[in-house]
Design a protein around this motif. Structure first.
Motif, PDB file in Angstrom:
ATOM      1  N   SER A   1       0.824  -1.213   0.000  1.00 41.29           N
ATOM      2  CA  SER A   1       0.000   0.000   0.000  1.00 41.29           C
ATOM      3  C   SER A   1       0.855   1.259   0.000  1.00 41.29           C
ATOM      4  O   SER A   1       0.602   2.206  -0.750  1.00 41.29           O
ATOM      5  N   LEU A   2       1.881   1.262   0.850  1.00 37.62           N
ATOM      6  CA  LEU A   2       2.775   2.422   0.897  1.00 37.62           C
ATOM      7  C   LEU A   2       3.552   2.563  -0.410  1.00 37.62           C
ATOM      8  O   LEU A   2       3.781   3.676  -0.876  1.00 37.62           O
ATOM      9  N   GLY A   3       3.911   1.445  -1.018  1.00 35.46           N
ATOM     10  CA  GLY A   3       4.606   1.478  -2.312  1.00 35.46           C
ATOM     11  C   GLY A   3       3.758   2.101  -3.403  1.00 35.46           C
ATOM     12  O   GLY A   3       4.267   2.840  -4.246  1.00 35.46           O
ATOM     13  N   LYS A   4       2.461   1.826  -3.386  1.00 35.32           N
ATOM     14  CA  LYS A   4       1.560   2.428  -4.384  1.00 35.32           C
ATOM     15  C   LYS A   4       1.478   3.941  -4.197  1.00 35.32           C
ATOM     16  O   LYS A   4       1.468   4.697  -5.170  1.00 35.32           O
TER      17      LYS A   4
ATOM     18  N   SER B   1      -1.779  -3.304  12.783  1.00 34.12           N
ATOM     19  CA  SER B   1      -1.736  -1.892  12.418  1.00 34.12           C
ATOM     20  C   SER B   1      -0.327  -1.398  12.717  1.00 34.12           C
ATOM     21  O   SER B   1       0.288  -1.822  13.705  1.00 34.12           O
ATOM     22  N   LEU B   2       0.182  -0.508  11.902  1.00 32.04           N
ATOM     23  CA  LEU B   2       1.509   0.045  12.165  1.00 32.04           C
ATOM     24  C   LEU B   2       1.507   0.914  13.419  1.00 32.04           C
ATOM     25  O   LEU B   2       2.568   1.256  13.938  1.00 32.04           O
ATOM     26  N   MET B   3       0.336   1.222  13.933  1.00 27.91           N
ATOM     27  CA  MET B   3       0.227   2.029  15.145  1.00 27.91           C
ATOM     28  C   MET B   3       0.232   1.185  16.413  1.00 27.91           C
ATOM     29  O   MET B   3       0.326   1.720  17.503  1.00 27.91           O
ATOM     30  N   PHE B   4       0.163  -0.139  16.293  1.00 29.99           N
ATOM     31  CA  PHE B   4       0.212  -0.985  17.480  1.00 29.99           C
ATOM     32  C   PHE B   4       1.589  -0.914  18.144  1.00 29.99           C
ATOM     33  O   PHE B   4       1.698  -0.918  19.357  1.00 29.99           O
ATOM     34  N   TYR B   5       2.644  -0.884  17.334  1.00 32.63           N
ATOM     35  CA  TYR B   5       4.016  -0.752  17.815  1.00 32.63           C
ATOM     36  C   TYR B   5       4.735   0.236  16.908  1.00 32.63           C
ATOM     37  O   TYR B   5       5.553  -0.149  16.080  1.00 32.63           O
ATOM     38  N   PRO B   6       4.402   1.517  17.042  1.00 30.74           N
ATOM     39  CA  PRO B   6       4.898   2.494  16.065  1.00 30.74           C
ATOM     40  C   PRO B   6       6.410   2.724  16.148  1.00 30.74           C
ATOM     41  O   PRO B   6       6.959   2.975  17.214  1.00 30.74           O
ATOM     42  N   ALA B   7       7.065   2.611  15.008  1.00 30.86           N
ATOM     43  CA  ALA B   7       8.486   2.939  14.886  1.00 30.86           C
ATOM     44  C   ALA B   7       8.614   4.454  14.720  1.00 30.86           C
ATOM     45  O   ALA B   7       7.662   5.111  14.277  1.00 30.86           O
ATOM     46  N   PRO B   8       9.769   5.012  15.068  1.00 31.42           N
ATOM     47  CA  PRO B   8       9.954   6.472  14.896  1.00 31.42           C
ATOM     48  C   PRO B   8       9.671   6.938  13.462  1.00 31.42           C
ATOM     49  O   PRO B   8       9.104   8.013  13.257  1.00 31.42           O
ATOM     50  N   GLN B   9      10.043   6.123  12.467  1.00 29.58           N
ATOM     51  CA  GLN B   9       9.815   6.489  11.066  1.00 29.58           C
ATOM     52  C   GLN B   9       8.317   6.595  10.766  1.00 29.58           C
ATOM     53  O   GLN B   9       7.880   7.478  10.029  1.00 29.58           O
TER      54      GLN B   9
ATOM     55  N   ASP C   1       8.175  14.982  -2.663  1.00 28.01           N
ATOM     56  CA  ASP C   1       9.450  14.346  -2.309  1.00 28.01           C
ATOM     57  C   ASP C   1       9.579  14.110  -0.803  1.00 28.01           C
ATOM     58  O   ASP C   1      10.202  13.138  -0.386  1.00 28.01           O
ATOM     59  N   HIS C   2       9.014  14.992   0.008  1.00 30.62           N
ATOM     60  CA  HIS C   2       9.059  14.807   1.459  1.00 30.62           C
ATOM     61  C   HIS C   2       8.265  13.558   1.849  1.00 30.62           C
ATOM     62  O   HIS C   2       8.749  12.724   2.620  1.00 30.62           O
ATOM     63  N   LEU C   3       7.070  13.441   1.318  1.00 31.59           N
ATOM     64  CA  LEU C   3       6.232  12.275   1.599  1.00 31.59           C
ATOM     65  C   LEU C   3       6.929  11.005   1.119  1.00 31.59           C
ATOM     66  O   LEU C   3       6.977  10.004   1.840  1.00 31.59           O
ATOM     67  N   ARG C   4       7.489  11.054  -0.062  1.00 36.25           N
ATOM     68  CA  ARG C   4       8.170   9.888  -0.622  1.00 36.25           C
ATOM     69  C   ARG C   4       9.348   9.460   0.256  1.00 36.25           C
ATOM     70  O   ARG C   4       9.568   8.265   0.474  1.00 36.25           O
ATOM     71  N   ALA C   5      10.102  10.420   0.769  1.00 40.47           N
ATOM     72  CA  ALA C   5      11.252  10.099   1.626  1.00 40.47           C
ATOM     73  C   ALA C   5      10.788   9.456   2.933  1.00 40.47           C
ATOM     74  O   ALA C   5      11.382   8.473   3.391  1.00 40.47           O
ATOM     75  N   PHE C   6       9.725  10.002   3.524  1.00 39.50           N
ATOM     76  CA  PHE C   6       9.195   9.428   4.769  1.00 39.50           C
ATOM     77  C   PHE C   6       8.685   8.003   4.530  1.00 39.50           C
ATOM     78  O   PHE C   6       8.936   7.106   5.332  1.00 39.50           O
ATOM     79  N   ILE C   7       7.971   7.808   3.429  1.00 40.58           N
ATOM     80  CA  ILE C   7       7.451   6.469   3.113  1.00 40.58           C
ATOM     81  C   ILE C   7       8.609   5.497   2.902  1.00 40.58           C
ATOM     82  O   ILE C   7       8.579   4.369   3.394  1.00 40.58           O
ATOM     83  N   ALA C   8       9.634   5.924   2.182  1.00 41.86           N
ATOM     84  CA  ALA C   8      10.777   5.053   1.923  1.00 41.86           C
ATOM     85  C   ALA C   8      11.426   4.608   3.232  1.00 41.86           C
ATOM     86  O   ALA C   8      11.801   3.436   3.381  1.00 41.86           O
ATOM     87  N   GLN C   9      11.531   5.511   4.205  1.00 42.19           N
ATOM     88  CA  GLN C   9      12.106   5.153   5.501  1.00 42.19           C
ATOM     89  C   GLN C   9      11.244   4.115   6.220  1.00 42.19           C
ATOM     90  O   GLN C   9      11.773   3.180   6.832  1.00 42.19           O
ATOM     91  N   VAL C  10       9.937   4.276   6.140  1.00 35.06           N
ATOM     92  CA  VAL C  10       9.032   3.309   6.780  1.00 35.06           C
ATOM     93  C   VAL C  10       9.131   1.953   6.085  1.00 35.06           C
ATOM     94  O   VAL C  10       9.186   0.916   6.753  1.00 35.06           O
ATOM     95  N   VAL C  11       9.183   1.953   4.766  1.00 38.86           N
ATOM     96  CA  VAL C  11       9.272   0.692   4.033  1.00 38.86           C
ATOM     97  C   VAL C  11      10.563  -0.046   4.385  1.00 38.86           C
ATOM     98  O   VAL C  11      10.548  -1.263   4.586  1.00 38.86           O
ATOM     99  N   VAL C  12      11.676   0.664   4.500  1.00 39.93           N
ATOM    100  CA  VAL C  12      12.939   0.024   4.890  1.00 39.93           C
ATOM    101  C   VAL C  12      12.804  -0.590   6.280  1.00 39.93           C
ATOM    102  O   VAL C  12      13.226  -1.723   6.516  1.00 39.93           O
ATOM    103  N   ALA C  13      12.187   0.142   7.206  1.00 42.25           N
ATOM    104  CA  ALA C  13      11.982  -0.384   8.562  1.00 42.25           C
ATOM    105  C   ALA C  13      11.074  -1.615   8.538  1.00 42.25           C
ATOM    106  O   ALA C  13      11.324  -2.588   9.256  1.00 42.25           O
ATOM    107  N   LEU C  14      10.045  -1.581   7.697  1.00 45.01           N
ATOM    108  CA  LEU C  14       9.138  -2.726   7.590  1.00 45.01           C
ATOM    109  C   LEU C  14       9.843  -3.930   6.975  1.00 45.01           C
ATOM    110  O   LEU C  14       9.605  -5.070   7.395  1.00 45.01           O
ATOM    111  N   GLN C  15      10.703  -3.696   5.991  1.00 47.15           N
ATOM    112  CA  GLN C  15      11.453  -4.795   5.382  1.00 47.15           C
ATOM    113  C   GLN C  15      12.337  -5.476   6.430  1.00 47.15           C
ATOM    114  O   GLN C  15      12.399  -6.696   6.499  1.00 47.15           O
TER     115      GLN C  15
END
Length: 105
Positions: A23-26, A62-70, A34-48
């Motif tokens: 979903s985030l990749g779409k 939900s990503l909010m159950f254990y939210p990472a800083p990204q 570019d700001h949104l894209r950079a933030f999403i990329a950081q989250v995707v790396v953390a999720l990987q």
């Protein structure tokens, strides 16, 4: 629904980590912010990283159950943009120096 609203929705949805990344990749592929894209990329790396080390890959969450800083940074950015009530094109235009034309009285 704009990219910021879609991002907040997908962060809060309960689904597998792989589905969150898809979903985030779409959103990443369709947004021009570019700001949104950079933030999403950081989250995707953390999720990987999380997915590689997870023993429960198919359990929806939900990503909010254990939210990472990204994730918090991404969510805060999207909430701020949603509060501005501006379409993405206007956010980008203003970031690049455009200002709305003032009406003459």
């Amino acid at each position: 629904m704009n990219s910021y609203e879609r991002t907040v929705r997908t962060i809060n949805e309960v689904k597998t980590l792989k589905s969150h990344m898809e979903s985030l990749g779409k959103i990443l592929a369709t947004s021009e912010d570019d700001h949104l894209r950079a933030f999403i990329a950081q989250v995707v790396v953390a999720l990987q990283h999380q997915l590689q080390h997870s023993t429960s890959k198919s359990i929806p969450t939900s990503l909010m159950f254990y939210p990472a800083p990204q994730t918090i940074q991404l969510l805060d950015y999207c909430k701020f943009q949603n509060q501005q009530k501006k379409p993405e094109w206007q956010v980008l235009a203003e970031r690049n120096g455009w200002t709305p034309r003032q009406l003459k009285s």
